[in-house]
Design an enzyme around this catalytic site. Structure first.
Site, PDB file in Angstrom:
ATOM      1  N   HIS A  62       0.825  -1.204   0.000  1.00 37.42           N
ATOM      2  CA  HIS A  62       0.000   0.000   0.000  1.00 37.42           C
ATOM      3  C   HIS A  62       0.865   1.262   0.000  1.00 37.42           C
ATOM      4  CE1 HIS A  62      -3.256  -2.600   2.177  1.00 37.42           C
ATOM      5  NE2 HIS A  62      -3.025  -2.981   0.931  1.00 37.42           N
ATOM      6  N   HIS A 108      -8.983  -2.282  -5.252  1.00 41.61           N
ATOM      7  CA  HIS A 108      -7.907  -2.560  -4.301  1.00 41.61           C
ATOM      8  C   HIS A 108      -6.910  -3.568  -4.867  1.00 41.61           C
ATOM      9  CE1 HIS A 108      -5.786  -2.657  -0.524  1.00 41.61           C
ATOM     10  NE2 HIS A 108      -5.661  -3.962  -0.717  1.00 41.61           N
ATOM     11  N   ASP A 149      -2.938  -2.894  -5.154  1.00 42.84           N
ATOM     12  CA  ASP A 149      -1.863  -3.816  -4.777  1.00 42.84           C
ATOM     13  C   ASP A 149      -0.896  -4.039  -5.933  1.00 42.84           C
ATOM     14  OD1 ASP A 149      -2.690  -4.234  -2.174  1.00 42.84           O
ATOM     15  OD2 ASP A 149      -3.730  -6.114  -2.597  1.00 42.84           O
ATOM     16  N   HIS A 181      -0.493 -10.992  -5.070  1.00 45.93           N
ATOM     17  CA  HIS A 181       0.913 -10.674  -4.849  1.00 45.93           C
ATOM     18  C   HIS A 181       1.844 -11.689  -5.495  1.00 45.93           C
ATOM     19  CE1 HIS A 181      -0.483  -7.593  -2.180  1.00 45.93           C
ATOM     20  NE2 HIS A 181      -0.997  -8.452  -1.324  1.00 45.93           N
TER      21      HIS A 181
END
Length: 308
Positions: free
Chosen positions: A78, A235, A239, A262
């Site tokens: 973030h 969101h 990321d 991720h």
């Protein structure tokens, strides 16, 4: 041209997984310094960790970077997204714990802190990664790709079997500071049964409705609801912006992903830098007065930046 902060930033907030209060100090840094983390609570061994893709050591619940001395910093995505969105090339980030504080679960608190500190132009051209050909990685049903483009864009889709999420798709071009408007305020999210499981494993101890969207089997538990109708995919792209800033510079190309996360973001960078014909570093320096954007001025080979 490259940018850093005019003044240092300091904040204290809870760590998402540790549940402990963590102080973070973001200091201005000189040209070509890049983004570097320092664990200020560790003094008996190397406590410096460059924010680069090949220092990523874990992607299970967040992005974690670490050095050869076993020193790590987690939940960096973030903050990295905020630095990318605000055009910060050089910064020294000190944290006195094992993770970046979660703030409200989005990038917006970091964006506001950066705006309060102000940015400072530097005298060396900004170095960006220009995508020269398509790169795609697949992990089970997850797909992520980078392709040539004159601008930096992020797009993707998610598909959750939940009435409040379902299928969502969003795409954004990172131009004219619109990261703040389109992505920065989107919060991390999780499901109640997952939170309970993580806490049984000693994780998510700092998670709450104040720093995450939490869903049960049917509804969103947060009394204030969502900040965007499609906050979930926004969101995920936030990321991705943070994860891909671990490339060592801004990427000029189009990112696209189905079910982004991720792990696949880091795998995409690994695949990119494994193919010398897929990218090149380009200096941006001269400002185009009509559009207010920087234009290509020079090309450099900088293998050292992507080597451990």
């Amino acid at each position: 041209m490259q940018q850093t902060l005019k003044t240092q930033i300091q904040a204290t907030d809870i760590g998402l997984h540790s549940g402990k209060d963590i102080e973070i100090i973001i200091r201005p840094a000189p040209e070509d310094h890049g983004i570097i983390f320092v664990r200020s609570d560790i003094t008996d061994r190397d406590n410096v960790i460059p924010a680069l893709w090949n220092y990523v050591v874990n992607t299970q619940f967040c992005t974690v970077i670490g050095n050869k001395s076993g020193v790590t910093v987690s939940t960096i995505e973030h903050l990295m997204a905020a630095l990318r969105g605000c055009g910060i090339d050089n910064a020294l980030i000190e944290v006195n714990g094992s993770e970046v504080p979660v703030m409200d679960g989005s990038s917006m608190p970091f964006v506001k802190l950066i705006e309060e500190a102000g940015t400072c132009g530097q005298f060396i051209p900004r170095r960006v990664i220009k995508i020269l050909k398509d790169i795609t990685v697949k992990h089970d049903d997850k797909i992520a790709s980078l392709s040539p483009s004159k601008i930096s864009s992020f797009g993707g889709g998610i598909d959750f079997n939940h009435p409040e999420i379902g299928k969502q798709h969003f795409e954004v071009q990172l131009l004219n500071g619109n990261f703040k408007h389109d992505l920065a305020n989107a919060r991390t999210f999780g499901f109640l049964h997952e939170v309970e499981y993580l806490r049984s494993k000693g994780l998510a101890l700092g998670g709450s409705l104040a720093n995450a969207i939490v869903l049960d089997l049917k509804t969103i538990i947060n009394p204030d609801g969502l900040r965007y109708k499609n906050e979930f995919i926004r969101h995920k792209l936030l990321d991705a912006v943070g994860d891909l800033y671990l490339a060592g510079g801004q990427i000029i190309g189009a990112y696209d992903s189905e079910k982004p996360g991720h792990a696949i973001n880091n795998a995409l960078l690994s695949a990119l830098f494994s193919d010398e014909k897929a990218w090149e570093f380009v200096d941006l320096g001269e400002i185009n007065g009509e559009t207010g954007t920087e234009i290509f001025t020079d090309i450099h080979n900088v293998e050292s930046l992507v080597s451990v």
